[in-house]
Structures are given as structure tokens and as C-alpha cells.
Design an enzyme around this catalytic site. Structure first.
Site, PDB file in Angstrom:
ATOM      1  N   HIS A 157      -1.206 -10.439  -3.021  1.00 28.16           N
ATOM      2  CA  HIS A 157      -0.049  -9.458  -2.775  1.00 28.16           C
ATOM      3  C   HIS A 157       0.731  -9.839  -1.626  1.00 28.16           C
ATOM      4  CE1 HIS A 157       1.250  -4.984  -2.287  1.00 28.16           C
ATOM      5  NE2 HIS A 157       1.484  -5.778  -0.912  1.00 28.16           N
ATOM      6  N   GLU A 158       0.213 -10.424  -0.424  1.00 30.24           N
ATOM      7  CA  GLU A 158       0.920 -10.907   0.990  1.00 30.24           C
ATOM      8  C   GLU A 158       1.703 -12.069   0.432  1.00 30.24           C
ATOM      9  OE1 GLU A 158       1.230  -8.596   2.983  1.00 30.24           O
ATOM     10  OE2 GLU A 158      -0.413  -7.503   2.374  1.00 30.24           O
ATOM     11  N   CYS A 184       1.388  -0.601  -0.522  1.00 26.42           N
ATOM     12  CA  CYS A 184       2.038  -1.359   0.388  1.00 26.42           C
ATOM     13  C   CYS A 184       2.561  -0.648   1.495  1.00 26.42           C
ATOM     14  CB  CYS A 184       3.204  -2.146  -0.490  1.00 26.42           C
ATOM     15  SG  CYS A 184       4.150  -3.366   0.487  1.00 26.42           S
ATOM     16  N   LEU A 185       2.498  -1.318   2.596  1.00 25.79           N
ATOM     17  CA  LEU A 185       2.897  -0.609   3.973  1.00 25.79           C
ATOM     18  C   LEU A 185       4.427  -0.358   3.956  1.00 25.79           C
ATOM     19  CD1 LEU A 185       0.692  -2.242   6.753  1.00 25.79           C
ATOM     20  CD2 LEU A 185       0.223  -0.218   5.714  1.00 25.79           C
ATOM     21  N   GLY A 196      -3.386  -5.924   5.266  1.00 21.86           N
ATOM     22  CA  GLY A 196      -2.385  -7.199   4.731  1.00 21.86           C
ATOM     23  C   GLY A 196      -0.746  -6.793   5.548  1.00 21.86           C
ATOM     24  N   GLN A 247       8.038  -7.999   6.098  1.00 21.18           N
ATOM     25  CA  GLN A 247       7.803  -6.644   6.514  1.00 21.18           C
ATOM     26  C   GLN A 247       8.136  -6.136   7.710  1.00 21.18           C
ATOM     27  OE1 GLN A 247       3.609  -6.630   4.280  1.00 21.18           O
ATOM     28  NE2 GLN A 247       4.684  -4.464   3.652  1.00 21.18           N
ATOM     29  N   HIS A 288       4.936 -11.187  -1.165  1.00 22.15           N
ATOM     30  CA  HIS A 288       6.058 -10.969  -0.142  1.00 22.15           C
ATOM     31  C   HIS A 288       6.757 -11.917   0.483  1.00 22.15           C
ATOM     32  CE1 HIS A 288       5.529  -6.674   0.609  1.00 22.15           C
ATOM     33  NE2 HIS A 288       4.213  -6.722   0.739  1.00 22.15           N
TER      34      HIS A 288
END
Ligand code: NI
Length: 173
Positions: A137-138, A95-96, A46, A51, A141
Site C-alpha cells: 500500500h505504501e 488510508c490516512l 504506515g 502524504q 503511494h
């Protein structure tokens, strides 16, 4: 299509509430393509617009895990949760924007989301398993919330300290 640099925590752009996408334009389509390419290359399941430094409400995901299954990229513009299950699930999230760090987060096990697709149409779908984890999670963000904000303050500060060090060591010249 091109890869976009991923914003790393700590960064003020990851703490902002993002603005709704006003219209599905070719620019939004190109952004979504870039985000998918960036997500697959990372690799990740994701990626949210903040991000890559774009403070607008969209994210991409593909949680298809079966090795033989075709990819299932989903682009969600202006997503909202319209239903949450009472049942909870705990998953070790990463997380990226916070590489090499993980933490257990408890969230509703199933959620239903409504969003606008790149086709300009309204979509609604229920997600379970990793899809449900990733969607929440996304969506977090887009409201300036990271998975570490679900952990205790000590663990959160520890991860943030490690990330400051990581960013210093991986600083782009
Ligand atoms: Ni993330």
C-alpha cells in the site's frame, strides 16, 4: 520532531510518481522522524512521504499489533519489491489520506523488499500478513497509486465524492 499535516485525497500530490532519494541526509532523517510521529499520532500503521507533501521515495511503517510488543518502526528509503508470492490475500484497507473510507484490496500475500535504511545500508526482508499489505500500500503511494485505484470505478468515484465533501467540512481556515 513535529507533526506534519497529512495531504488528503483528492490532491494532485497523491497522484505523482515520486523521485528517488539522492542521499541519506540529516533532512531525510528528520523527515522520517516527523513521519513516524505523524503516523503514530494519527494513529496509523504506515505513512508515505507524498502524504506529507514530499514527493520522494520513502515511507515508514509499524504493523506490530500485539499490545505488549515494543514498537517496531521501520523507515524504508528507495524501496523496491524484489519478490512477490503467487498466493494472494484480501484485506480491508484504509488510508490516512482517505479517512473513514475502506475497501477490500487483493494483493500478493507475501513480498520481499529491498531498501536503504537511515543507516545508509541496504536492507532486504520478507513481509507477511499486515506488514505485506502495508508495504505494498505504501509503495503504491510512491507511484501515485491509492488503494481506491484497486477498486472498481463506481466505488472509487463514490469515495472521491465523499472525500470532496469531507475536505469541504474539515477545511483549515
Ligand atoms: Ni495510504
Amino acid at each position: 520532531m513535529s507533526l506534519r499535516p497529512i495531504v488528503l485525497h483528492p490532491d494532485p500530490r497523491l497522484k505523482k510518481v515520486c523521485a528517488p532519494v539522492a542521499a541519506i541526509t540529516p533532512e531525510i532523517g528528520a523527515l522520517a522522524e516527523d513521519m513516524l510521529e505523524t503516523m503514530y499520532a494519527a494513529p496509523g500503521v504506515g505513512l508515505a512521504a507524498p502524504q506529507v507533501g514530499v514527493l520522494q521515495r520513502l515511507f515508514v511503517m509499524d504493523c506490530e499489533k500485539a499490545p505488549d510488543a515494543p514498537p517496531r518502526p521501520v523507515v524504508l528509503v528507495n524501496p523496491e519489491i524484489v519478490w512477490r508470492s503467487d498466493a494472494l490475500g484480501t484485506y480491508e484497507e484504509g488510508c490516512l489520506s482517505i479517512p473513514e473510507q475502506f475497501g477490500e484490496v487483493t494483493r500478493p500475500a507475501e513480498v520481499a523488499l529491498r531498501w536503504t535504511g537511515l543507516d545508509g545500508k541496504q536492507h532486504e526482508e520478507a513481509f507477511t500478513g499486515l506488514w505485506a499489505v502495508c508495504a505494498q500500500h505504501e509503495l503504491d503511494h510512491l507511484d501515485g497509486r491509492l488503494f481506491i485505484d484497486h477498486l472498481g470505478p463506481i466505488r472509487r468515484h463514490m469515495i472521491t465524492r465523499k472525500m470532496v465533501k469531507y475536505k469541504r467540512e474539515h477545511a483549515r481556515p
